[in-house]
Scaffold this motif. Structure first.
Motif, PDB file in Angstrom:
ATOM      1  N   LEU A  23      10.080   2.827   1.969  1.00 50.96           N
ATOM      2  CA  LEU A  23       9.207   3.914   2.410  1.00 50.96           C
ATOM      3  C   LEU A  23      10.051   5.137   2.744  1.00 50.96           C
ATOM      4  O   LEU A  23      11.031   5.027   3.491  1.00 50.96           O
ATOM      5  CB  LEU A  23       8.421   3.515   3.659  1.00 50.96           C
ATOM      6  N   VAL A  31       0.424   4.175  -2.674  1.00 52.92           N
ATOM      7  CA  VAL A  31       0.856   2.785  -2.845  1.00 52.92           C
ATOM      8  C   VAL A  31      -0.233   1.976  -3.532  1.00 52.92           C
ATOM      9  O   VAL A  31      -1.406   2.350  -3.520  1.00 52.92           O
ATOM     10  CB  VAL A  31       1.230   2.139  -1.487  1.00 52.92           C
ATOM     11  N   ARG A  35       0.445  -3.604  -2.004  1.00 59.42           N
ATOM     12  CA  ARG A  35       1.341  -3.184  -0.924  1.00 59.42           C
ATOM     13  C   ARG A  35       0.551  -2.759   0.300  1.00 59.42           C
ATOM     14  O   ARG A  35       0.927  -3.063   1.431  1.00 59.42           O
ATOM     15  CB  ARG A  35       2.241  -2.052  -1.403  1.00 59.42           C
ATOM     16  N   PHE A  36      -0.528  -2.063   0.084  1.00 60.04           N
ATOM     17  CA  PHE A  36      -1.342  -1.601   1.208  1.00 60.04           C
ATOM     18  C   PHE A  36      -1.876  -2.780   2.013  1.00 60.04           C
ATOM     19  O   PHE A  36      -1.760  -2.820   3.236  1.00 60.04           O
ATOM     20  CB  PHE A  36      -2.500  -0.733   0.700  1.00 60.04           C
ATOM     21  N   LEU A  43       1.387   0.920   7.333  1.00 65.03           N
ATOM     22  CA  LEU A  43       1.289   2.074   6.429  1.00 65.03           C
ATOM     23  C   LEU A  43       0.352   3.139   6.991  1.00 65.03           C
ATOM     24  O   LEU A  43       0.662   4.329   6.974  1.00 65.03           O
ATOM     25  CB  LEU A  43       0.800   1.632   5.049  1.00 65.03           C
ATOM     26  N   ARG A  46       1.697   5.482   9.784  1.00 67.37           N
ATOM     27  CA  ARG A  46       2.773   6.455   9.529  1.00 67.37           C
ATOM     28  C   ARG A  46       2.381   7.808  10.088  1.00 67.37           C
ATOM     29  O   ARG A  46       1.268   8.264   9.893  1.00 67.37           O
ATOM     30  CB  ARG A  46       3.023   6.618   8.029  1.00 67.37           C
ATOM     31  N   LEU A  51      -1.132   9.272   3.477  1.00 69.69           N
ATOM     32  CA  LEU A  51      -1.134   7.979   2.797  1.00 69.69           C
ATOM     33  C   LEU A  51      -2.279   7.923   1.799  1.00 69.69           C
ATOM     34  O   LEU A  51      -3.405   8.320   2.105  1.00 69.69           O
ATOM     35  CB  LEU A  51      -1.299   6.846   3.828  1.00 69.69           C
TER      36      LEU A  51
END
Length: 172
Positions: A23, A31, A35-36, A43, A46, A51
């Protein structure tokens, strides 16, 4: 690939990350759903950039609902021109869940389906050819009134007419 948003060809502010990429400390990232879903809280939490998630059309959008307020972008995938499930996902996100972030069409985004995508609520388009991107920018200007209400936020012709009558009768 060119990105069309708001009737203009623009640079993509989001960096697409592979599932194993580190990241970045800051900046907008895009993403995969894999991955999420492996760490949505980390995530979505952040603080150093926007995002976005690439959401496949065979996955239920209900899984995204708890995070919609923290997602700046949802990219819905059209794996083939004959597969329109992303239209349904877009309408659900806009109309049922009131998602107001960027809704991007990606994959097999074809110029003859562009108006339908706009009407379903898409506001950004990841296209493969520069010529298609240029055609999309012209299409946005061409159509300004529609008869059917949908999730794109535009008033139908009937509602525009009623507003005009109301304004005229109110002396505005």
């Amino acid at each position: 690939m060119p990105l069309v948003k708001g009737g203009h060809i623009i640079a993509d502010a989001f960096v697409r990350l592979t599932d194993d990429a580190e990241l970045p400390a800051q900046g907008a990232i895009l993403v995969s759903e894999t991955r999420f879903l492996a760490g949505p809280e980390a995530l979505a939490g952040r603080t150093s950039g926007k995002l976005g998630v690439i959401w496949p059309n065979n996955r239920d959008v209900d899984d995204l609902v708890p995070y919609l307020d923290r997602l700046a972008l949802v990219a819905l995938v059209f794996p083939s021109f004959r597969d329109g499930r992303a239209y349904t996902q877009a309408r659900l996100l806009r109309e049922r869940y009131s998602y107001r972030g960027e809704l991007r069409a990606t994959g097999q985004v074809l110029r003859d389906q562009f108006v339908f995508m706009l009407r379903a609520g898409f506001d950004a388009f990841d296209v493969k050819k520069q010529a298609d991107a240029e055609a999309f920018t012209e299409t946005v200007k061409r159509y300004s009134v529609f008869y059917q209400p949908t999730g794109d936020g535009r008033l139908s012709a009937l509602h525009q007419r009623l507003q005009l009558r109301h304004s005229e009768s109110a002396g505005l």
